[in-house]
Write an enzyme that holds these catalytic residues in place. Structure first.
Site, PDB file in Angstrom:
ATOM      1  N   PHE A  37      12.976 -66.510 -42.182  1.00 20.54           N
ATOM      2  CA  PHE A  37      11.654 -66.544 -41.883  1.00 20.54           C
ATOM      3  C   PHE A  37      10.911 -65.649 -42.550  1.00 20.54           C
ATOM      4  O   PHE A  37       9.830 -65.870 -42.880  1.00 20.54           O
ATOM      5  CB  PHE A  37      11.810 -65.750 -40.119  1.00 20.54           C
ATOM      6  CG  PHE A  37      11.358 -65.601 -39.321  1.00 20.54           C
ATOM      7  CD1 PHE A  37       9.882 -66.118 -38.588  1.00 20.54           C
ATOM      8  CD2 PHE A  37      10.175 -64.199 -39.439  1.00 20.54           C
ATOM      9  CE1 PHE A  37       8.764 -65.619 -37.576  1.00 20.54           C
ATOM     10  CE2 PHE A  37       9.614 -63.947 -38.591  1.00 20.54           C
ATOM     11  CZ  PHE A  37       8.413 -64.286 -37.979  1.00 20.54           C
ATOM     12  N   GLU A 113       8.258 -61.893  -6.457  1.00 24.14           N
ATOM     13  CA  GLU A 113       8.370 -61.606  -8.081  1.00 24.14           C
ATOM     14  C   GLU A 113       8.906 -60.542  -8.099  1.00 24.14           C
ATOM     15  O   GLU A 113       9.048 -59.924  -7.386  1.00 24.14           O
ATOM     16  CB  GLU A 113       6.868 -61.643  -8.048  1.00 24.14           C
ATOM     17  CG  GLU A 113       6.307 -62.913  -9.582  1.00 24.14           C
ATOM     18  CD  GLU A 113       4.792 -62.918  -8.995  1.00 24.14           C
ATOM     19  OE1 GLU A 113       4.349 -61.577  -9.889  1.00 24.14           O
ATOM     20  OE2 GLU A 113       4.122 -63.470  -8.812  1.00 24.14           O
ATOM     21  N   LYS A 115       9.056 -56.558  -9.450  1.00 23.58           N
ATOM     22  CA  LYS A 115       8.223 -55.728  -9.638  1.00 23.58           C
ATOM     23  C   LYS A 115       8.582 -55.138 -11.146  1.00 23.58           C
ATOM     24  O   LYS A 115       9.042 -53.946 -10.848  1.00 23.58           O
ATOM     25  CB  LYS A 115       7.586 -54.528  -8.216  1.00 23.58           C
ATOM     26  CG  LYS A 115       6.461 -53.847  -8.913  1.00 23.58           C
ATOM     27  CD  LYS A 115       5.957 -52.981  -7.975  1.00 23.58           C
ATOM     28  CE  LYS A 115       5.011 -52.185  -7.805  1.00 23.58           C
ATOM     29  NZ  LYS A 115       4.948 -51.079  -8.252  1.00 23.58           N
ATOM     30  N   ASP A 117       9.389 -52.288 -13.721  1.00 20.95           N
ATOM     31  CA  ASP A 117       8.837 -50.855 -14.050  1.00 20.95           C
ATOM     32  C   ASP A 117       8.060 -50.464 -15.274  1.00 20.95           C
ATOM     33  O   ASP A 117       8.638 -50.880 -16.113  1.00 20.95           O
ATOM     34  CB  ASP A 117       9.949 -50.543 -13.513  1.00 20.95           C
ATOM     35  CG  ASP A 117       9.879 -48.582 -12.962  1.00 20.95           C
ATOM     36  OD1 ASP A 117       7.990 -48.677 -13.092  1.00 20.95           O
ATOM     37  OD2 ASP A 117      10.498 -48.548 -12.618  1.00 20.95           O
ATOM     38  N   ARG A 136      -4.782 -49.985 -17.965  1.00 20.29           N
ATOM     39  CA  ARG A 136      -5.399 -50.620 -16.521  1.00 20.29           C
ATOM     40  C   ARG A 136      -6.354 -49.413 -16.488  1.00 20.29           C
ATOM     41  O   ARG A 136      -7.170 -49.705 -15.783  1.00 20.29           O
ATOM     42  CB  ARG A 136      -3.802 -50.028 -15.298  1.00 20.29           C
ATOM     43  CG  ARG A 136      -4.104 -50.056 -14.080  1.00 20.29           C
ATOM     44  CD  ARG A 136      -3.544 -50.731 -12.755  1.00 20.29           C
ATOM     45  NE  ARG A 136      -3.805 -50.019 -11.924  1.00 20.29           N
ATOM     46  CZ  ARG A 136      -4.461 -48.973 -10.813  1.00 20.29           C
ATOM     47  NH1 ARG A 136      -4.438 -48.052 -11.261  1.00 20.29           N
ATOM     48  NH2 ARG A 136      -4.967 -49.286 -10.035  1.00 20.29           N
ATOM     49  N   TYR A 225       2.300 -61.885 -14.690  1.00 21.21           N
ATOM     50  CA  TYR A 225       2.061 -61.821 -12.839  1.00 21.21           C
ATOM     51  C   TYR A 225       0.739 -62.865 -12.360  1.00 21.21           C
ATOM     52  O   TYR A 225       0.974 -62.339 -11.853  1.00 21.21           O
ATOM     53  CB  TYR A 225       2.823 -60.889 -12.193  1.00 21.21           C
ATOM     54  CG  TYR A 225       2.021 -59.214 -12.656  1.00 21.21           C
ATOM     55  CD1 TYR A 225       0.815 -59.496 -12.761  1.00 21.21           C
ATOM     56  CD2 TYR A 225       2.504 -58.677 -13.716  1.00 21.21           C
ATOM     57  CE1 TYR A 225       0.161 -58.452 -12.942  1.00 21.21           C
ATOM     58  CE2 TYR A 225       1.890 -57.404 -13.583  1.00 21.21           C
ATOM     59  CZ  TYR A 225       1.039 -56.779 -13.181  1.00 21.21           C
ATOM     60  OH  TYR A 225       0.273 -56.528 -13.071  1.00 21.21           O
ATOM     61  N   LYS A 292       3.392 -61.898  -2.797  1.00 19.13           N
ATOM     62  CA  LYS A 292       2.273 -62.372  -2.566  1.00 19.13           C
ATOM     63  C   LYS A 292       1.480 -64.208  -1.756  1.00 19.13           C
ATOM     64  O   LYS A 292       2.425 -64.823  -1.526  1.00 19.13           O
ATOM     65  CB  LYS A 292       1.259 -62.773  -3.911  1.00 19.13           C
ATOM     66  CG  LYS A 292       1.912 -62.092  -5.339  1.00 19.13           C
ATOM     67  CD  LYS A 292       1.267 -62.321  -6.390  1.00 19.13           C
ATOM     68  CE  LYS A 292       1.761 -60.758  -7.272  1.00 19.13           C
ATOM     69  NZ  LYS A 292       1.972 -61.345  -8.456  1.00 19.13           N
ATOM     70  N   LYS A 316       8.402 -51.580  -2.112  1.00 19.56           N
ATOM     71  CA  LYS A 316       9.734 -50.968  -2.804  1.00 19.56           C
ATOM     72  C   LYS A 316      11.261 -50.193  -3.453  1.00 19.56           C
ATOM     73  O   LYS A 316      11.649 -50.378  -1.368  1.00 19.56           O
ATOM     74  CB  LYS A 316       9.165 -49.718  -3.362  1.00 19.56           C
ATOM     75  CG  LYS A 316       8.106 -49.688  -3.889  1.00 19.56           C
ATOM     76  CD  LYS A 316       7.280 -49.288  -5.252  1.00 19.56           C
ATOM     77  CE  LYS A 316       6.786 -47.833  -5.084  1.00 19.56           C
ATOM     78  NZ  LYS A 316       6.341 -47.137  -6.581  1.00 19.56           N
ATOM     79  N   CYS A 410      25.794 -17.152 -24.993  1.00 13.03           N
ATOM     80  CA  CYS A 410      26.228 -18.357 -25.615  1.00 13.03           C
ATOM     81  C   CYS A 410      28.178 -18.516 -24.828  1.00 13.03           C
ATOM     82  O   CYS A 410      28.636 -18.232 -24.977  1.00 13.03           O
ATOM     83  CB  CYS A 410      26.737 -18.309 -26.762  1.00 13.03           C
ATOM     84  SG  CYS A 410      27.230 -20.450 -27.365  1.00 13.03           S
ATOM     85  N   CYS A 413      30.601 -19.191 -27.995  1.00  2.80           N
ATOM     86  CA  CYS A 413      30.600 -17.950 -29.278  1.00  2.80           C
ATOM     87  C   CYS A 413      30.646 -16.595 -28.575  1.00  2.80           C
ATOM     88  O   CYS A 413      30.180 -15.580 -29.417  1.00  2.80           O
ATOM     89  CB  CYS A 413      29.768 -18.908 -30.253  1.00  2.80           C
ATOM     90  SG  CYS A 413      28.483 -18.402 -30.522  1.00  2.80           S
ATOM     91  N   CYS A 428      20.972 -20.838 -28.393  1.00  2.00           N
ATOM     92  CA  CYS A 428      22.421 -19.985 -29.045  1.00  2.00           C
ATOM     93  C   CYS A 428      21.493 -19.860 -30.633  1.00  2.00           C
ATOM     94  O   CYS A 428      21.127 -20.768 -30.859  1.00  2.00           O
ATOM     95  CB  CYS A 428      23.679 -20.277 -28.600  1.00  2.00           C
ATOM     96  SG  CYS A 428      24.926 -19.628 -30.118  1.00  2.00           S
ATOM     97  N   CYS A 434      28.486 -21.112 -33.791  1.00  2.00           N
ATOM     98  CA  CYS A 434      28.801 -21.287 -33.221  1.00  2.00           C
ATOM     99  C   CYS A 434      29.605 -22.921 -32.770  1.00  2.00           C
ATOM    100  O   CYS A 434      28.731 -23.471 -33.980  1.00  2.00           O
ATOM    101  CB  CYS A 434      27.482 -21.913 -32.164  1.00  2.00           C
ATOM    102  SG  CYS A 434      27.585 -22.238 -30.578  1.00  2.00           S
TER     103      CYS A 434
HETATM  104  S1  IVH Z   1       1.051 -58.173  -9.118  1.00  2.00           S
HETATM  105  C1  IVH Z   1      -3.680 -57.180  -7.215  1.00  2.00           C
HETATM  106  N1  IVH Z   1       2.950 -58.722  -9.392  1.00  2.00           N
HETATM  107  O1  IVH Z   1       2.779 -52.891 -10.155  1.00  2.00           O
HETATM  108  C2  IVH Z   1      -2.288 -57.099  -7.295  1.00  2.00           C
HETATM  109  N2  IVH Z   1       1.681 -56.312 -10.122  1.00  2.00           N
HETATM  110  O2  IVH Z   1       0.774 -51.637  -7.512  1.00  2.00           O
HETATM  111  C3  IVH Z   1      -2.082 -56.978  -9.343  1.00  2.00           C
HETATM  112  N3  IVH Z   1       2.729 -54.396 -11.520  1.00  2.00           N
HETATM  113  O3  IVH Z   1      -0.736 -52.023 -11.382  1.00  2.00           O
HETATM  114  C4  IVH Z   1      -0.814 -56.879  -9.235  1.00  2.00           C
HETATM  115  N4  IVH Z   1       5.419 -56.034 -11.687  1.00  2.00           N
HETATM  116  O4  IVH Z   1       1.312 -53.097 -12.872  1.00  2.00           O
HETATM  117  C5  IVH Z   1       1.981 -57.654  -9.675  1.00  2.00           C
HETATM  118  N5  IVH Z   1       4.987 -59.095 -10.166  1.00  2.00           N
HETATM  119  C6  IVH Z   1       4.190 -58.283 -10.376  1.00  2.00           C
HETATM  120  C7  IVH Z   1       3.892 -56.773 -10.830  1.00  2.00           C
HETATM  121  C8  IVH Z   1       2.672 -56.331 -10.531  1.00  2.00           C
HETATM  122  C9  IVH Z   1       4.578 -55.291 -11.267  1.00  2.00           C
HETATM  123  C10 IVH Z   1       3.090 -53.211 -10.966  1.00  2.00           C
HETATM  124  C11 IVH Z   1       1.124 -53.863 -11.684  1.00  2.00           C
HETATM  125  C12 IVH Z   1       0.495 -52.963 -11.016  1.00  2.00           C
HETATM  126  C13 IVH Z   1       1.651 -52.833  -9.959  1.00  2.00           C
HETATM  127  C14 IVH Z   1       0.765 -52.489  -8.758  1.00  2.00           C
END
Ligand code: IVH
Length: 671
Positions: A37, A113, A115, A117, A136, A225, A292, A316, A410, A413, A428, A434
């Site tokens: 590669f 899905e 969420k 982080d 965003r 997503y 959704k 959440k 400390c 020491c 310290c 130390c």
């Molecule tokens: S959908 C209108 N799907 O969560 C809906 N958001 O408050 C658009 N996030 O800022 C978001 N995983 O960055 C969606 N599977 C997922 C997500 C996701 C994380 C975040 C997204 C957004 C915040 C929504």
């Protein structure tokens, strides 16, 4: 090779390399060896340098990052980036589903899905090519982080497959995989740098870093997503995700249950219940589940509230918290002398592990939360590696409890602690006497990026120190076979390996030695800059404040720390002893003769050149005594502009009236 052949080969290599990347980063399978590669990538790089007219912004060579970004340009989103309404309650999920069901006679189907982080990203593709990536921001206006996003290997630069809309936007979440995050923190710990608190903030900070090379090295990842195409070619979200997957995106895999369809609230509850537990073994962090409505027409009919769509909701997970007894507050001393207070807890189960200790951060934090020994405290495990104390259950506080008095000396020491202005941490100052600071510094000295002493680990350092065989890093070079062989767990082979490793480290260059000394704030990069500028330790030791801050990127804080280090006679003795042992305290003369045609002049090199590559030009500047700097400022002497130099840079150079010279002007200057 003629121009036509070059173009053909560039196209061929690009498509091969895009394909290898896709298989490796999206499908998790290798088609060729790393070496092969690299070989092909190098060939492409060389060709692009020779034939810059055929280099595309989405070439696989752009994955490694390149120029610095001066400023992230603000961009308005074509479709606002909304947020989701959140809930921590399963009942509210049930109510939401009830409401939707009552609002329509049609059958409803949901997509569930994870969420992720991390940080949201919107990426625009035109004719199958990545055009722009925007954060965003406030939902309406974000920042253009295209260069950085191009370095994220799982985001396709060129799409594959069929039925790709001519122009569309795709949204997803950029995140820090846990393995990469922990590796980064381990590296920082061994460099004596402060650790990053959690993967989410670090992902967000990385994405906004000006150095795309650094971004490339971090190993960020992304899950998609949402697809926003003007033509209404998909009837439903799930179909759009599957299509995106077929174009080369890393859409969440169904087989791992990262995404699933549901027709009833009980299926939704099952999914939530499953991930509430299973999330602990994911290789990245999630903070909830997103549900959704699948069908786009139904989504449209449901519409929005002021900030979020009615057709989606996020459940959440509660941050995992438990309460337990705070039995004792103890203090740890790091290699830089930084004091960290630690809560010793009555052992308790939290997020699948037994927790006995938690971080209390610093004196301010203890005071702010009024944390006292004997309290029942809340302990939380978020993205951080170490759990933290986040509060006190006041109603359980014993009547005779007294506010905690932070130590003033400390614990190792007994030296009175100091606190630098504007810093939260106590230190310290007894850096040469130390014990944990001494062993910590020796451990840093032997680490991979410093003297890289094979055959010697952190535990052996402790052992040697306890046995009075070493006093500081210089003592390592006086260790003898006869004394080592008498230690516990030291067989002949390990003793020989240790001695061999120590001897081999003498070949490490001056910049590594300088870094290994462990001068506060002198990390790897600063050590390189100092070594290059002063060339040898004598010149560095003689330098005063002005001379130090005259070095590119060295500020008051670093300069003061360097001066302080060499003012200390104990350090001077260590340096003298290391020198007598034969370590490198001088830069090796490079093979290239050093010239002074450009003595001291600073250059910003930008764009694509025809006669030389950018790296060759930069090397020529240095060889002639000039300096390369990353961004244009008042101090810049010349901007050396090739083709396609960024408009922002051009504007800045014009504003500051900095001469803009061409490749030919530059060649004339040095010849
Ligand atoms: S959908 C209108 N799907 O969560 C809906 N958001 O408050 C658009 N996030 O800022 C978001 N995983 O960055 C969606 N599977 C997922 C997500 C996701 C994380 C975040 C997204 C957004 C915040 C929504």
């Amino acid at each position: 090779m003629n121009t036509d052949e070059a173009k053909q080969r560039i196209d061929q290599l690009s498509s091969l390399l895009h394909n290898y990347n896709y298989h490796y980063y999206v499908l998790n399978e290798s088609l060729i060896s790393d070496q092969e590669f690299d070989f092909q990538l190098r060939e492409l790089q060389d060709l692009e340098e020779k034939f810059p007219q055929f280099k595309s912004e989405n070439s696989p060579t752009q994955r490694v990052g390149g120029d610095l970004t001066d400023k992230f340009v603000k961009v308005k989103h074509e479709h606002p980036m909304l947020s989701l309404s959140n809930t921590y309650s399963l009942e509210e999920i049930q109510d939401w589903e009830d409401r939707l069901r009552k609002s329509t006679l049609d059958e409803l189907e949901y997509v569930m899905e994870l969420k992720y982080d991390g940080v949201a990203i919107s990426i625009l593709y035109e004719r199958g090519n990545l055009l722009r990536a925007v954060t965003r921001g406030d939902g309406d206006v974000g920042e253009d982080v295209t260069k950085n996003v191009r370095t994220i290997s799982s985001i396709p630069l060129q799409l594959r497959g069929e039925n790709i809309p001519d122009r569309f936007e795709i949204r997803g979440e950029i995140f820090f995989p846990l393995e990469a995050f922990h590796a980064l923190n381990e590296q920082r710990a061994s460099d004596g740098q402060e650790l990053y608190a959690n993967p989410r903030n670090t992902a967000s900070g990385t994405l906004k870093n000006q150095d795309s090379k650094l971004v490339a090295s971090r190993g960020l990842d992304c899950f998609l997503y949402g697809v926003y195409a003007d033509e209404n070619r998909f009837g439903a979200h799930f179909e759009a995700l599957s299509a995106a997957r077929s174009w080369g995106f890393k859409a969440p895999p169904e087989e791992l249950r990262y995404v699933a369809k549901a027709k009833s609230v009980s299926e939704i509850m099952d999914f939530i219940e499953y991930w509430d537990e299973a999330r602990r073994s994911l290789p990245f962090e999630i903070d909830g589940i997103v549900i959704k409505v699948n069908n786009y027409e139904q989504q449209e009919a449901l519409g929005m509230t002021a900030k979020s769509p009615r057709w989606a909701i996020a459940y959440k997970f509660k941050a995992e918290q438990v309460f337990t007894l705070l039995e004792e507050i103890s203090y740890q001393v790091g290699r830089t002398g930084a004091i960290t207070p630690v809560a010793n807890l009555k052992p308790v189960q939290l997020a699948g592990t037994t927790v006995k200790r938690a971080s209390l951060h610093n004196a301010d934090q203890i005071e702010k939360l009024d944390i006292r020994v004997g309290d029942t405290v809340f302990v939380e495990k978020g993205g951080e590696i170490i759990p933290k104390v986040v509060g006190v259950k006041m109603e359980l506080r014993p009547q005779d409890s007294k506010p905690h008095v932070y130590i003033s000396e400390c614990p190792e020491c007994n030296t009175p602690l100091i606190r630098h202005e504007g810093e939260a941490q106590h230190y310290c100052p007894n850096d040469t006497g130390c014990p944990p600071q001494i062993t910590g510094r020796i451990q840093h000295f032997i680490s991979r990026k410093a003297m890289n002493i094979d055959g010697l680990g952190a535990e052996t350092v402790e052992q040697l120190w306890k046995a009075n065989l070493i006093e500081n890093s210089a003592s390592l070079y006086h260790l003898k076979f006869e004394e080592l062989i008498q230690l516990e767990r030291m067989a002949e082979k390990s003793v020989n390996n240790l001695l061999k490793g120590v001897a081999a480290s003498k070949a490490q260059g001056f910049e590594k030695v300088l870094f290994a000394l462990g001068i506060r704030y002198v990390g790897e990069t600063v050590a390189k800059k100092l070594a290059k500028h002063f060339k040898n330790i004598d010149a560095l030791m003689k330098a005063n404040m002005e001379e130090l801050i005259a070095v590119d990127e060295i500020g008051d804080r670093i300069a003061a720390s360097v001066l302080e280090y060499f003012e200390n006679p104990v350090n001077m003795e260590i340096v003298a002893s290391l020198r007598a042992s034969g370590l490198q305290f001088e830069m090796e003369e490079s093979d290239v003769p050093q010239l002074s045609t450009l003595e001291g002049a600073s250059f910003v090199v930008s764009g694509v050149f025809t006669k030389y590559s950018r790296n060759e030009i930069k090397a020529m500047i240095e060889q002639h005594g000039g300096k390369n700097v990353g961004s244009i400022s008042k101090k810049t002497d010349y901007v050396l502009a090739g083709d396609n130099m960024g408009p922002a840079k051009l504007k800045k150079a014009e504003e500051l009236e900095i001469p803009i010279i061409s490749e030919d002007d530059f060649i004339a200057m040095i010849s």
